[in-house]
Scaffold this motif. Structure first.
Motif, PDB file in Angstrom:
ATOM      1  N   ALA A  80      -2.923  17.480 -19.018  1.00  0.00           N
ATOM      2  CA  ALA A  80      -2.713  16.034 -18.832  1.00  0.00           C
ATOM      3  C   ALA A  80      -2.417  15.771 -17.351  1.00  0.00           C
ATOM      4  O   ALA A  80      -1.688  16.543 -16.720  1.00  0.00           O
ATOM      5  CB  ALA A  80      -1.552  15.558 -19.700  1.00  0.00           C
ATOM      6  N   PRO A  81      -2.978  14.697 -16.773  1.00  0.00           N
ATOM      7  CA  PRO A  81      -2.875  14.483 -15.322  1.00  0.00           C
ATOM      8  C   PRO A  81      -1.453  14.568 -14.753  1.00  0.00           C
ATOM      9  O   PRO A  81      -1.240  15.253 -13.759  1.00  0.00           O
ATOM     10  CB  PRO A  81      -3.482  13.089 -15.131  1.00  0.00           C
ATOM     11  N   LEU A  82      -0.476  13.917 -15.377  1.00  0.00           N
ATOM     12  CA  LEU A  82       0.877  13.946 -14.794  1.00  0.00           C
ATOM     13  C   LEU A  82       1.520  15.330 -14.929  1.00  0.00           C
ATOM     14  O   LEU A  82       2.378  15.703 -14.127  1.00  0.00           O
ATOM     15  CB  LEU A  82       1.772  12.885 -15.455  1.00  0.00           C
ATOM     16  N   VAL A  83       1.098  16.083 -15.934  1.00  0.00           N
ATOM     17  CA  VAL A  83       1.602  17.456 -16.106  1.00  0.00           C
ATOM     18  C   VAL A  83       1.022  18.338 -15.002  1.00  0.00           C
ATOM     19  O   VAL A  83       1.749  19.096 -14.338  1.00  0.00           O
ATOM     20  CB  VAL A  83       1.236  17.994 -17.515  1.00  0.00           C
ATOM     21  N   VAL A  84      -0.282  18.216 -14.777  1.00  0.00           N
ATOM     22  CA  VAL A  84      -0.947  19.017 -13.735  1.00  0.00           C
ATOM     23  C   VAL A  84      -0.371  18.671 -12.359  1.00  0.00           C
ATOM     24  O   VAL A  84      -0.053  19.563 -11.561  1.00  0.00           O
ATOM     25  CB  VAL A  84      -2.479  18.789 -13.764  1.00  0.00           C
ATOM     26  N   GLU A  85      -0.189  17.367 -12.097  1.00  0.00           N
ATOM     27  CA  GLU A  85       0.398  16.955 -10.809  1.00  0.00           C
ATOM     28  C   GLU A  85       1.799  17.520 -10.623  1.00  0.00           C
ATOM     29  O   GLU A  85       2.131  18.007  -9.545  1.00  0.00           O
ATOM     30  CB  GLU A  85       0.534  15.425 -10.744  1.00  0.00           C
ATOM     31  N   GLY A  86       2.604  17.417 -11.669  1.00  0.00           N
ATOM     32  CA  GLY A  86       3.976  17.934 -11.588  1.00  0.00           C
ATOM     33  C   GLY A  86       3.981  19.432 -11.308  1.00  0.00           C
ATOM     34  O   GLY A  86       4.725  19.912 -10.444  1.00  0.00           O
ATOM     35  N   ILE A  87       3.123  20.165 -12.023  1.00  0.00           N
ATOM     36  CA  ILE A  87       3.058  21.621 -11.850  1.00  0.00           C
ATOM     37  C   ILE A  87       2.635  21.958 -10.427  1.00  0.00           C
ATOM     38  O   ILE A  87       3.265  22.778  -9.756  1.00  0.00           O
ATOM     39  CB  ILE A  87       2.068  22.258 -12.864  1.00  0.00           C
ATOM     40  N   SER A  88       1.561  21.304  -9.937  1.00  0.00           N
ATOM     41  CA  SER A  88       1.080  21.716  -8.613  1.00  0.00           C
ATOM     42  C   SER A  88       2.054  21.329  -7.516  1.00  0.00           C
ATOM     43  O   SER A  88       2.307  22.131  -6.620  1.00  0.00           O
ATOM     44  CB  SER A  88      -0.353  21.277  -8.299  1.00  0.00           C
ATOM     45  N   ALA A  89       2.625  20.135  -7.591  1.00  0.00           N
ATOM     46  CA  ALA A  89       3.582  19.735  -6.551  1.00  0.00           C
ATOM     47  C   ALA A  89       4.770  20.695  -6.533  1.00  0.00           C
ATOM     48  O   ALA A  89       5.196  21.169  -5.476  1.00  0.00           O
ATOM     49  CB  ALA A  89       4.044  18.305  -6.798  1.00  0.00           C
ATOM     50  N   PRO A 324      11.585  25.864 -12.725  1.00  0.00           N
ATOM     51  CA  PRO A 324      11.301  24.578 -12.075  1.00  0.00           C
ATOM     52  C   PRO A 324       9.882  24.055 -12.326  1.00  0.00           C
ATOM     53  O   PRO A 324       9.685  22.840 -12.431  1.00  0.00           O
ATOM     54  CB  PRO A 324      11.532  24.855 -10.586  1.00  0.00           C
ATOM     55  N   VAL A 325       8.904  24.945 -12.404  1.00  0.00           N
ATOM     56  CA  VAL A 325       7.523  24.487 -12.637  1.00  0.00           C
ATOM     57  C   VAL A 325       7.406  23.934 -14.059  1.00  0.00           C
ATOM     58  O   VAL A 325       6.798  22.879 -14.293  1.00  0.00           O
ATOM     59  CB  VAL A 325       6.506  25.629 -12.373  1.00  0.00           C
ATOM     60  N   ALA A 326       8.032  24.625 -15.020  1.00  0.00           N
ATOM     61  CA  ALA A 326       8.026  24.138 -16.405  1.00  0.00           C
ATOM     62  C   ALA A 326       8.776  22.806 -16.496  1.00  0.00           C
ATOM     63  O   ALA A 326       8.358  21.894 -17.225  1.00  0.00           O
ATOM     64  CB  ALA A 326       8.653  25.184 -17.333  1.00  0.00           C
ATOM     65  N   CYS A 327       9.879  22.663 -15.761  1.00  0.00           N
ATOM     66  CA  CYS A 327      10.633  21.402 -15.777  1.00  0.00           C
ATOM     67  C   CYS A 327       9.802  20.264 -15.192  1.00  0.00           C
ATOM     68  O   CYS A 327       9.809  19.146 -15.715  1.00  0.00           O
ATOM     69  CB  CYS A 327      11.940  21.541 -14.996  1.00  0.00           C
ATOM     70  N   ALA A 328       9.085  20.530 -14.108  1.00  0.00           N
ATOM     71  CA  ALA A 328       8.235  19.491 -13.505  1.00  0.00           C
ATOM     72  C   ALA A 328       7.146  19.080 -14.499  1.00  0.00           C
ATOM     73  O   ALA A 328       6.796  17.899 -14.595  1.00  0.00           O
ATOM     74  CB  ALA A 328       7.621  20.008 -12.206  1.00  0.00           C
ATOM     75  N   ALA A 329       6.620  20.039 -15.237  1.00  0.00           N
ATOM     76  CA  ALA A 329       5.617  19.729 -16.267  1.00  0.00           C
ATOM     77  C   ALA A 329       6.240  18.825 -17.335  1.00  0.00           C
ATOM     78  O   ALA A 329       5.621  17.863 -17.801  1.00  0.00           O
ATOM     79  CB  ALA A 329       5.085  21.013 -16.898  1.00  0.00           C
ATOM     80  N   ALA A 330       7.483  19.126 -17.727  1.00  0.00           N
ATOM     81  CA  ALA A 330       8.161  18.321 -18.755  1.00  0.00           C
ATOM     82  C   ALA A 330       8.373  16.894 -18.265  1.00  0.00           C
ATOM     83  O   ALA A 330       8.168  15.937 -19.021  1.00  0.00           O
ATOM     84  CB  ALA A 330       9.494  18.957 -19.134  1.00  0.00           C
ATOM     85  N   VAL A 331       8.759  16.745 -17.014  1.00  0.00           N
ATOM     86  CA  VAL A 331       8.951  15.393 -16.471  1.00  0.00           C
ATOM     87  C   VAL A 331       7.633  14.621 -16.561  1.00  0.00           C
ATOM     88  O   VAL A 331       7.602  13.456 -16.979  1.00  0.00           O
ATOM     89  CB  VAL A 331       9.483  15.461 -15.007  1.00  0.00           C
ATOM     90  N   GLY A 332       6.515  15.277 -16.224  1.00  0.00           N
ATOM     91  CA  GLY A 332       5.191  14.646 -16.322  1.00  0.00           C
ATOM     92  C   GLY A 332       4.806  14.343 -17.757  1.00  0.00           C
ATOM     93  O   GLY A 332       4.237  13.277 -18.053  1.00  0.00           O
ATOM     94  N   ALA A 333       5.104  15.259 -18.670  1.00  0.00           N
ATOM     95  CA  ALA A 333       4.748  15.057 -20.083  1.00  0.00           C
ATOM     96  C   ALA A 333       5.550  13.885 -20.667  1.00  0.00           C
ATOM     97  O   ALA A 333       4.999  13.021 -21.358  1.00  0.00           O
ATOM     98  CB  ALA A 333       5.001  16.340 -20.879  1.00  0.00           C
ATOM     99  N   ILE A 334       6.835  13.840 -20.370  1.00  0.00           N
ATOM    100  CA  ILE A 334       7.688  12.776 -20.928  1.00  0.00           C
ATOM    101  C   ILE A 334       7.265  11.413 -20.370  1.00  0.00           C
ATOM    102  O   ILE A 334       7.194  10.422 -21.097  1.00  0.00           O
ATOM    103  CB  ILE A 334       9.181  13.092 -20.652  1.00  0.00           C
ATOM    104  N   LYS A 335       6.907  11.391 -19.085  1.00  0.00           N
ATOM    105  CA  LYS A 335       6.426  10.147 -18.470  1.00  0.00           C
ATOM    106  C   LYS A 335       5.134   9.685 -19.161  1.00  0.00           C
ATOM    107  O   LYS A 335       4.945   8.499 -19.433  1.00  0.00           O
ATOM    108  CB  LYS A 335       6.187  10.392 -16.976  1.00  0.00           C
ATOM    109  N   THR A 336       4.264  10.646 -19.459  1.00  0.00           N
ATOM    110  CA  THR A 336       3.010  10.318 -20.154  1.00  0.00           C
ATOM    111  C   THR A 336       3.298   9.724 -21.536  1.00  0.00           C
ATOM    112  O   THR A 336       2.694   8.733 -21.942  1.00  0.00           O
ATOM    113  CB  THR A 336       2.144  11.593 -20.301  1.00  0.00           C
ATOM    114  N   MET A 337       4.236  10.336 -22.262  1.00  0.00           N
ATOM    115  CA  MET A 337       4.573   9.837 -23.606  1.00  0.00           C
ATOM    116  C   MET A 337       5.089   8.409 -23.538  1.00  0.00           C
ATOM    117  O   MET A 337       4.753   7.574 -24.367  1.00  0.00           O
ATOM    118  CB  MET A 337       5.637  10.727 -24.256  1.00  0.00           C
TER     119      MET A 337
END
Ligand SMILES: *Cc1c(COP(=O)(O)O)cnc(C)c1O
Length: 448
Positions: A80-89, A324-337
């Protein structure tokens, strides 16, 4: 170099271009046999190359409709775009310090989100771990430390994981526990509410459960009662209305920690943020994982501040927990939801599945029940008169669906359940196409 489409940009269609499994998947199966332990199962015989929205593209170019979400994990869809962005950043900033060595903001952000989103408006605290089973282990440690008691109650058909403590809590022997004992002591199993099989109301089932606890364990020995608000591996068993509130009330009255294991039901899957929301149940502790981070390994325990903070300093932790990478993914996933209101999407997908599956159940007599909530639906197969489980059917149905490009998973203590867990971002035409295949396969297999 042209970039190939990925994530939600993949064509949202079912397309079978080779036999399933195709030649590349067969090659990988051969290499797997030589390199990977034979103890690991596989629900479908294909190997994935990319995935997004509601499809998984295999290494032979087949596009399969995903009704499994990697076991209720990719609620926001794969990549999911916000998950990928969170992970890469985050991966560019730092990949690990260990939260117990030097903390970082994404961990705190995920804890704030969990405290905010989980049921109840009391003061809460959270702690993060790597996987669901580890979260359950920690919830048990916390409940024992807080109460000073040892016993733990779990219910029939429960699934809580594959580590030693969680195997003890899990009900089903094969494949989870077989030959892996001895298991952790002081775990007691009591009946649950399984309406199609016990015929009891929620209140009657709760009386039966609580009577067993009082006679065989007693509240003063009991640290915690752990329960999935809708059972996952056990077959998507939905307790009768009133069952969970009665258990919660009894736990509150007896100072027993009420733990809701929402690892499979959480994060919009059932049409609410959490399945406990449906009846206004407020657990003391709640375990989360699966849907939390769009596919990255992350889990949490969230609960009443006085319980979570009662453990001695340094008592909880782990090297990677809350990476931290998993947490950034979670922030992106929750924002998407939140942005896409995926709880509402789950209710819409659930309405489509319920209508279609109930229509099917009225002509297939070995369907004992269609049940579930939101985008967590199941079909239980049993003989119509005796309810003797038909464990042969789900395996054959799942194999025939895979051949036609649809991934479905099986479940159930008796192995007689097909469960449907589409990504919540799946389009309705795609879901309809998958249900056409599934319906046709069930009609064909049920006749044999
Ligand atoms: C999957 C699951 C677990 C275990 O999670 P893992 O991440 O596989 O360790 C525990 N409880 C429930 C309800 C689950 O569905």
């Amino acid at each position: 170099m042209t970039t190939q489409p990925s994530g939600p940009d993949l064509a949202q269609i079912r397309r079978v271009v080779t036999e399933i499994p195709g030649p590349r998947s067969l090659e990988l199966a051969q290499r797997r046999k030589q390199s990977v332990s034979a103890a690991l199962g596989a629900a479908v015989p294909v190997y994935a190359d990319r995935a997004g929205g509601g499809v998984v593209i295999d290494v032979d170019g087949n596009s399969l409709i995903d009704l499994g979400s990697g076991i209720a994990v990719t609620n926001v869809g794969n990549s999911a775009p916000l998950v990928v962005e969170g992970i890469s950043a985050q991966a560019h900033l730092l990949t690990h310090t260990c939260f117990m060595v030097a903390g970082y903001e994404p961990y705190i952000q995920v804890c704030e989100e969990l405290n905010d989103l989980t049921p109840g408006d009391h003061e809460k605290r959270s702690a993060l771990f790597n996987a669901g089973a580890e979260a359950v282990e920690n919830a048990i440690k916390i409940a024992r430390s807080y109460t000073g008691r040892n016993a733990i109650v779990a219910v029939e058909h429960a699934y809580h994981g594959r580590t030693n403590m969680t195997m003890a809590l899990t009900a089903k022997n094969m494949p989870y526990k077989h030959r892996f004992g001895p298991f952790a002591p002081e775990v007691y199993r009591v009946p649950t509410s399984y309406p199609v099989r016990d015929g009891l109301t929620g209140v009657e089932a709760a009386q039966q459960t609580l009577a067993r606890i009082e006679t065989e364990v007693a509240a003063e020995n009991l640290a915690a009662l752990i329960i999935e608000p809708i059972q996952g591996e056990g077959g998507f068993v939905v307790p009768a209305e009133g069952f969970l509130p009665a258990l919660q009330r009894w736990c509150n009255e007896h100072e027993v920690v009420f733990i809701a294991d929402e690892i499979q039901t959480g994060f919009c899957r059932t049409g609410d943020w959490f399945a406990c929301d449906h009846e206004g149940v407020v657990p003391d502790l709640i375990t989360t994982a699966k849907g939390i981070a769009g596919g990255m390994p992350l889990a949490g325990v969230t609960g009443r501040a006085e319980i979570m903070d009662s453990v001695h300093s340094g008592g909880l932790g782990g090297t990677y927990g809350g990476n931290p990478v998993a947490c950034a993914a979670a922030v992106g996933a929750i924002k998407t939801m939140r942005e896409q209101d995926l709880a509402e999407r789950a209710r819409q997908l659930g309405a489509v599945m319920t209508t279609r599956l109930n229509a099917l159940a009225s002509d297939v007599d070995v369907i004992a029940e269609v049940r579930g909530r939101g985008a967590m639906m199941a079909i239980e197969f049993a003989e119509p008169d005796t309810l003797a489980p038909r464990a042969d059917l789900p395996k054959r149905i799942a194999a025939a669906c895979a051949e036609q490009g649809v991934i479905v998973l099986t479940a159930g203590t008796f192995g007689n359940v097909i469960r449907l867990l589409p990504p919540l971002v799946m389009s309705e035409p795609l879901l309809d196409d998958a249900l056409d295949v599934l319906t046709h396969v069930i009609q064909t297999e049920a006749d044999q």
